[in-house]
Design an enzyme around this catalytic site. Structure first.
Site, PDB file in Angstrom:
ATOM      1  N   GLY A  40     -13.038  61.694  30.551  1.00 33.52           N
ATOM      2  CA  GLY A  40     -12.149  60.546  30.578  1.00 33.52           C
ATOM      3  C   GLY A  40     -12.827  59.221  30.295  1.00 33.52           C
ATOM      4  N   GLY A 195     -10.707  37.041  32.469  1.00 34.44           N
ATOM      5  CA  GLY A 195     -10.574  37.874  33.656  1.00 34.44           C
ATOM      6  C   GLY A 195     -11.924  38.099  34.320  1.00 34.44           C
ATOM      7  CB  ILE A 199     -13.621  45.412  33.499  1.00 35.08           C
ATOM      8  CG1 ILE A 199     -13.310  46.819  34.007  1.00 35.08           C
ATOM      9  CG2 ILE A 199     -13.847  45.438  31.987  1.00 35.08           C
ATOM     10  CD1 ILE A 199     -12.007  47.392  33.485  1.00 35.08           C
ATOM     11  CD  GLU A 218      -9.668  35.450  38.051  1.00 31.73           C
ATOM     12  OE1 GLU A 218      -8.522  35.516  38.519  1.00 31.73           O
ATOM     13  OE2 GLU A 218     -10.193  36.384  37.390  1.00 31.73           O
ATOM     14  N   GLY A 286      -7.186  43.499  33.486  1.00 31.19           N
ATOM     15  CA  GLY A 286      -6.679  44.643  34.230  1.00 31.19           C
ATOM     16  C   GLY A 286      -6.325  45.824  33.347  1.00 31.19           C
ATOM     17  CB  VAL A 287      -6.487  49.250  33.557  1.00 30.72           C
ATOM     18  CG1 VAL A 287      -7.871  48.897  33.034  1.00 30.72           C
ATOM     19  CG2 VAL A 287      -6.563  49.564  35.056  1.00 30.72           C
ATOM     20  CG  HIS A 460     -40.164  47.326  58.587  1.00 30.40           C
ATOM     21  ND1 HIS A 460     -39.564  46.141  58.213  1.00 30.40           N
ATOM     22  CD2 HIS A 460     -41.510  47.103  58.549  1.00 30.40           C
ATOM     23  CE1 HIS A 460     -40.492  45.236  57.982  1.00 30.40           C
ATOM     24  NE2 HIS A 460     -41.681  45.795  58.178  1.00 30.40           N
TER      25      HIS A 460
END
Length: 481
Positions: A40, A195, A199, A218, A286-287, A460
Site C-alpha cells: 500500500g 499544510g 506529511i 498553515e 490531508g487525505v 543511565h
C-alpha cells in the site's frame, strides 16, 4: 482452484496484509485483492520511503555540523538527489518483496485487479486499471486475477489518497502531492508547503535539509495542530532556526502557474494577501478515504465525510462487510490500521476477550527535525474535559546523553490526573522521541500511575531518563534540574 474463501480483504496496505496474516494464523482460508502494489501507500509512498529520505537528510545535517563534533570533512558534503531517491525507492522495493514473501509463507492468495462489491459476500475483480508503480516488483504471470470471488466475510482496507483543494489541484509538475515530492527529478531552489500536519512538516524538513528555501503555510494558529501547543510551539522555533519560514493562521487562496514556477497568494486571517513565487508547491492538506468505485452504494454501505462508518470491531451496517484503516476514518495511521485489522479478524474468528481499540492510546509520530511524538490527551484537551491535572516537564538541555549527542534541544511533557495519578498524556519533541514514546504507550495501556513510573529504574546515560524526570517534575520531585 475454488474462488470461495472464508475471508477476502480488499487492499494490501499495512492494515490489509497484517489482517490477512492474522486470518491465516487463525485457520481461515484467506485472499487479498490488490490493484497496484503490495504494502500500500505506507510501504511504497508513505511511512517507509519518507523515513529513508529523512535519514539521508539527517546524515547531511550532521555532516554539515561536523565541526561541532570535533571533526573535519575534506571537501563539501552535497546531496545527489537521484541517489537519495534511489536509496529510498530501494528500501520500498525490499519491503514490497517482503510482503509478497509473507503472503506466500502464510498461504494467502493474492488476487490482482480492481475489486467491486456486487452483493453481500461477493466481489468481482476486473482488470488492473492502474499500472504497478515502478518495475521493481512486477505482478507475477499466471496468478489470480479477473473473476468472481465469494467469502462469508469481506474486509475493505483500501486506504486513502491526498486531498485536493478546488482550484489548487496537484498537476504532477508544479503542484505536487507526496507522490511527486517523494521522487523529485531535480532539487528545486524554493518551495511552498501547504499544510503543516505530519506529511507537510516532514517534507518541509527534508527539503530544507537539502538546501531548499521552504515556506510552510498553515490555516490553524499552530503547526502540527493535533499536538500539544507547548510542543508545537517549541518545534516551530527549532524549525525556524533551521531556516524554515512558517506562516500560520493563513491559507493559500490562489495559485498562478508559470512556465516552471508557481506564485501562491497567501491570505492571512485579517484579510491581507501576500504572494510568494517558488519553484514548486506541495499540497499536504490531508487525505481522504478511497471509497469510490467499490460498489458501496449498491450495497447501501453507510459512509460519513468520505469514510466508511464502522463499530468498534470494524463492522459496517451491511452484514458480512467490514472496514479497517484509513478508509474507516481517523486517525489515519499505519499502526492504527494494523491493530484495527487484528481486532476485526479476531472478532470474526470468535476469539474471546476481543476489545474495541482505545483511540486515546494510539501514539502519533512526526519525523521532522526535531522529531515530535505524543499519546493521549493534550493539556488543553484535559482541561476541556474538566480534569484536574498535574503537568511535568523536562528539558533535553539537562540530560547528559542528549548533550553528548549534541542534541540538547527538546522537551518531554507528561500529564497526570491529579485525583488518581493516572498518566493521561505524554508529549515529546527532540531527538529520537519517536522511539521513546512507546514507553509511555505501554504505561498507559497498563493503566500505570505516577507512583509506578517513579519506581521504575531507567538506565543511565540514556535519553529515556528524561521520561522519568518529567514524571518526577509533575510531582515536585525532579532530581536533575
Amino acid at each position: 482452484m475454488s474462488n470461495a474463501y472464508d475471508v477476502i480483504i480488499i487492499g494490501s496496505g499495512p492494515g490489509g496484509y497484517v489482517t490477512a496474516i492474522r486470518a491465516a494464523q487463525l485457520g481461515l482460508k484467506t485472499a487479498i485483492i490488490e490493484r497496484e502494489h503490495l504494502g500500500g501507500i505506507c510501504l511504497n509512498w508513505g511511512c517507509i520511503p519518507t523515513k529513508a529520505l529523512l535519514r539521508s537528510a539527517e546524515i547531511l545535517d550532521h555532516a554539515n555540523h561536523a565541526k561541532s563534533y570535533g571533526l573535519t570533512l575534506n571537501g563539501t558534503m552535497t546531496a545527489d538527489v537521484k541517489d537519495v531517491v534511489a536509496r529510498s525507492r530501494g528500501v520500498s522495493a525490499r519491503l514490497n518483496g517482503g510482503v509478497a514473501f509473507l503472503m506466500k509463507k502464510n498461504k494467502i492468495d493474492v488476487i490482482w485487479g480492481e475489486a467491486k462489491l456486487t452483493k453481500p459476500g461477493e466481489v468481482v475483480v476486473g482488470k488492473m486499471t492502474k499500472p504497478v508503480v515502478e518495475p521493481q516488483n512486477p505482478v507475477p504471470k499466471g496468478v489470480l486475477g479477473e473473476g468472481t470471488y465469494t467469502a462469508k466475510h469481506i474486509i475493505v482496507a483500501t486506504g486513502a489518497r491526498p486531498r485536493a483543494l478546488p482550484g489548487i489541484e496537484p498537476d504532477g509538475k508544479l503542484i505536487w502531492t507526496y507522490f511527486e515530492a517523494m521522487k523529485p527529478d531535480f532539487m528545486p531552489k524554493s518551495m511552498v508547503v501547504m499544510g503543516s500536519g505530519a506529511i507537510g512538516i516532514e517534507f518541509a524538513s527534508f527539503y530544507r535539509s537539502m538546501g531548499v528555501d521552504v515556506t510552510v503555510v498553515e490555516l490553524m494558529a499552530n503547526i502540527m495542530p493535533v499536538e500539544d501547543v507547548e510542543i508545537s510551539t517549541f518545534a516551530r522555533k527549532q524549525l525556524e532556526k533551521r531556516g524554515l519560514k512558517i506562516i500560520t493562521e493563513a491559507k493559500v487562496s490562489k495559485v498562478e502557474k508559470g512556465a516552471n514556477s508557481i506564485t501562491a497568494h497567501i491570505e492571512t486571517k485579517d484579510g491581507k494577501v501576500q504572494t510568494i513565487t517558488a519553484d514548486r508547491l506541495i499540497s499536504a492538506v490531508g487525505v481522504q478515504g478511497n471509497i469510490e468505485n467499490l460498489g458501496l452504494e449498491t450495497l447501501g454501505v453507510k459512509t460519513d465525510r468520505g469514510c466508511i462508518v464502522i463499530d468498534g470491531y470494524g463492522k459496517t451496517n451491511v452484514p458480512g462487510l467490514y472496514a479497517i484503516g484509513d478508509v474507516a476514518g481517523p486517525p489515519m495511521l499505519a499502526h492504527k490500521a494494523e491493530h484495527e485489522g487484528v481486532i476485526c479478524i479476531e472478532k470474526i474468528a470468535g476469539l474471546p476477550n476481543v476489545h474495541p481499540m482505545d483511540k486515546a492510546k494510539i501514539p502519533g509520530c512526526t519525523y521532522c527535525n526535531p522529531q515530535v511524538a505524543s499519546v493521549g490527551l493534550t493539556e488543553a484537551k484535559a482541561k476541556e474535559q474538566g480534569r484536574e491535572i498535574r503537568v511535568g516537564r523536562y528539558s533535553f538541555a539537562a540530560n547528559g546523553k542528549a548533550i553528548a549527542l549534541g542534541e540538547d534541544q527538546g522537551m518531554i511533557k507528561t500529564i497526570f490526573d491529579k485525583k488518581t495519578g493516572e498518566l493521561i498524556g505524554a508529549h515529546m519533541v527532540g531527538a529520537e522521541v519517536t522511539e521513546l514514546i512507546q514507553g509511555f504507550v505501554v504505561a498507559m495501556n497498563l493503566e500505570t500511575t505516577e507512583e509506578e513510573l517513579m519506581h521504575t529504574i531507567f538506565p543511565h546515560p540514556t535519553l529515556s531518563e528524561m521520561m522519568k524526570e518529567s514524571v518526577l517534575d509533575a510531582y515536585g520531585r525532579v532530581l536533575n534540574a
